[in-house]
Enzyme design. Sequence first.
Site, PDB file in Angstrom:
ATOM      1  N   ASP A   1       0.910  -1.286   0.019  1.00 42.98           N
ATOM      2  CA  ASP A   1      -0.025  -0.066  -0.086  1.00 42.98           C
ATOM      3  C   ASP A   1       0.854   1.217  -0.065  1.00 42.98           C
ATOM      4  O   ASP A   1       1.478   1.435   0.915  1.00 42.98           O
ATOM      5  CB  ASP A   1      -0.873   0.115   1.223  1.00 42.98           C
ATOM      6  CG  ASP A   1      -2.055  -1.008   1.049  1.00 42.98           C
ATOM      7  OD1 ASP A   1      -2.258  -1.418  -0.259  1.00 42.98           O
ATOM      8  OD2 ASP A   1      -2.666  -1.260   2.039  1.00 42.98           O
TER       9      ASP A   1
ATOM     10  N   ARG B   1       2.216  16.968  -8.679  1.00 46.46           N
ATOM     11  CA  ARG B   1       3.294  16.821  -7.689  1.00 46.46           C
ATOM     12  C   ARG B   1       2.944  16.334  -6.251  1.00 46.46           C
ATOM     13  O   ARG B   1       1.758  16.937  -5.817  1.00 46.46           O
ATOM     14  CB  ARG B   1       3.775  18.188  -7.512  1.00 46.46           C
ATOM     15  CG  ARG B   1       4.449  18.579  -8.824  1.00 46.46           C
ATOM     16  CD  ARG B   1       5.424  17.857  -9.576  1.00 46.46           C
ATOM     17  NE  ARG B   1       5.873  18.432 -10.715  1.00 46.46           N
ATOM     18  CZ  ARG B   1       6.735  17.786 -11.654  1.00 46.46           C
ATOM     19  NH1 ARG B   1       7.375  16.636 -11.246  1.00 46.46           N
ATOM     20  NH2 ARG B   1       6.970  18.594 -12.765  1.00 46.46           N
TER      21      ARG B   1
ATOM     22  N   GLY C   1      -6.182  -9.324   6.265  1.00 42.32           N
ATOM     23  CA  GLY C   1      -5.708 -10.142   7.281  1.00 42.32           C
ATOM     24  C   GLY C   1      -4.459  -9.570   7.795  1.00 42.32           C
ATOM     25  O   GLY C   1      -3.996  -9.835   9.163  1.00 42.32           O
TER      26      GLY C   1
ATOM     27  N   ARG D   1       0.337  -7.435  -5.745  1.00 39.59           N
ATOM     28  CA  ARG D   1      -0.318  -6.224  -6.056  1.00 39.59           C
ATOM     29  C   ARG D   1       0.305  -4.948  -5.358  1.00 39.59           C
ATOM     30  O   ARG D   1       0.520  -5.075  -4.245  1.00 39.59           O
ATOM     31  CB  ARG D   1      -1.804  -6.331  -6.110  1.00 39.59           C
ATOM     32  CG  ARG D   1      -2.630  -6.432  -4.789  1.00 39.59           C
ATOM     33  CD  ARG D   1      -3.819  -6.673  -4.945  1.00 39.59           C
ATOM     34  NE  ARG D   1      -4.546  -6.731  -3.600  1.00 39.59           N
ATOM     35  CZ  ARG D   1      -5.595  -6.094  -3.247  1.00 39.59           C
ATOM     36  NH1 ARG D   1      -6.150  -5.314  -3.923  1.00 39.59           N
ATOM     37  NH2 ARG D   1      -6.139  -6.584  -1.690  1.00 39.59           N
TER      38      ARG D   1
ATOM     39  N   GLY E   1     -19.255   3.180   8.956  1.00 40.54           N
ATOM     40  CA  GLY E   1     -18.054   4.234   8.813  1.00 40.54           C
ATOM     41  C   GLY E   1     -18.733   5.245   9.943  1.00 40.54           C
ATOM     42  O   GLY E   1     -18.866   4.894  11.185  1.00 40.54           O
TER      43      GLY E   1
ATOM     44  N   GLY F   1     -21.583   4.716  12.750  1.00 49.49           N
ATOM     45  CA  GLY F   1     -21.466   3.705  14.011  1.00 49.49           C
ATOM     46  C   GLY F   1     -21.244   2.241  13.318  1.00 49.49           C
ATOM     47  O   GLY F   1     -20.963   1.979  12.181  1.00 49.49           O
TER      48      GLY F   1
ATOM     49  N   ASP G   1     -10.353  -2.948   9.138  1.00 43.71           N
ATOM     50  CA  ASP G   1      -9.476  -4.160   9.510  1.00 43.71           C
ATOM     51  C   ASP G   1      -9.062  -3.894  11.127  1.00 43.71           C
ATOM     52  O   ASP G   1      -9.086  -5.104  11.815  1.00 43.71           O
ATOM     53  CB  ASP G   1      -8.273  -4.053   8.780  1.00 43.71           C
ATOM     54  CG  ASP G   1      -8.689  -4.225   7.270  1.00 43.71           C
ATOM     55  OD1 ASP G   1      -9.472  -5.091   6.830  1.00 43.71           O
ATOM     56  OD2 ASP G   1      -7.838  -3.780   6.474  1.00 43.71           O
TER      57      ASP G   1
END
Length: 308
Positions: free
Chosen positions: A17, A32, A44, A93, A225, A228, A255
């Site tokens: 990421d 930029r 996971g 990826r 989100g 709640g 996660d």
Amino acid sequence: MTSAPPIVTLTLNPALDLSTATERVVPEHKLRCSAGRTDAGGGGINVSRVIGRLGGRTLAVYAVGGPTGEALRRLVDAERMPGLAIPIEGPTRQNVTVDESSTGRQFRFVLPGAPMTEAEWSACLDAAASAVVEGGYLVASGSLAPGIPTDVYARLARSMREQGVRLVVDASGPALAEGVHLVKPSGRELGELVGRELPDREAKVRAAQELVARGSAQNVALTLGGDGAVLVTAEGVVEQSVPPVEVRSTVGAGDSFLAAMVLRMAQGRPLLEAFRAGVAAGTATAMSEGTGLCTRVDVERLERQLAG
């Protein structure tokens, strides 16, 4: 508290990421950007990272391939997080998150991942099944790479039931098999699980109740989100609002929610207390920049706030 068996996580489609920021996202121009940040990602893996930060014991089982996979493996090792990397032929990826500084909007670019053969994804499932102990928790989280059958988590549920393992699933896709201990969908993912649009909160709660009633999952923790979260069990429905905080990034919030909830469950905490811990961890991660995750200090502070 940390004497419980380690929580095993399974990530079939991890990602390297990258997060950065630019003043404004516009087409056709060179944008930029600020100095980028790179983290090991995938459902996971993020769950294991947060469990480790909260003082729990975990083992992350994940597929890895190519130069990006080697970079991801080094990042996992740098966090001193126990991991079991299963080699695959294709490259791991990359995902990119770009924050637009002028508006606060966030753009997330998610790649599909390299195709996996049956031998490769089966090796990942076998490794996870071998690592988890009876009465323990296996968290299967994240998207599926091309080549992996969409019912792979349903197959896993059947084998985990036979082993006496509590399976936790956080993924979108077709209906679950029977006997999943906990499923943690977002509103969109819940719609995919039940196969229909869920236009409002009431429809989402009813859909979660359906999963419990038909035995697909014993517990459903629905994350919404800023609106709640909702816990649905055979005993009823519990709603929990989120503490008011400045939201910087939602990457990894789900996660983190799952990590804290499963950890508290593994520590023997009551289900409602574990649910509040999940809300605390998801909120704490939303306070972090880019692909950063929650800190133990923030999570425990928000847990106390929610319990008050």
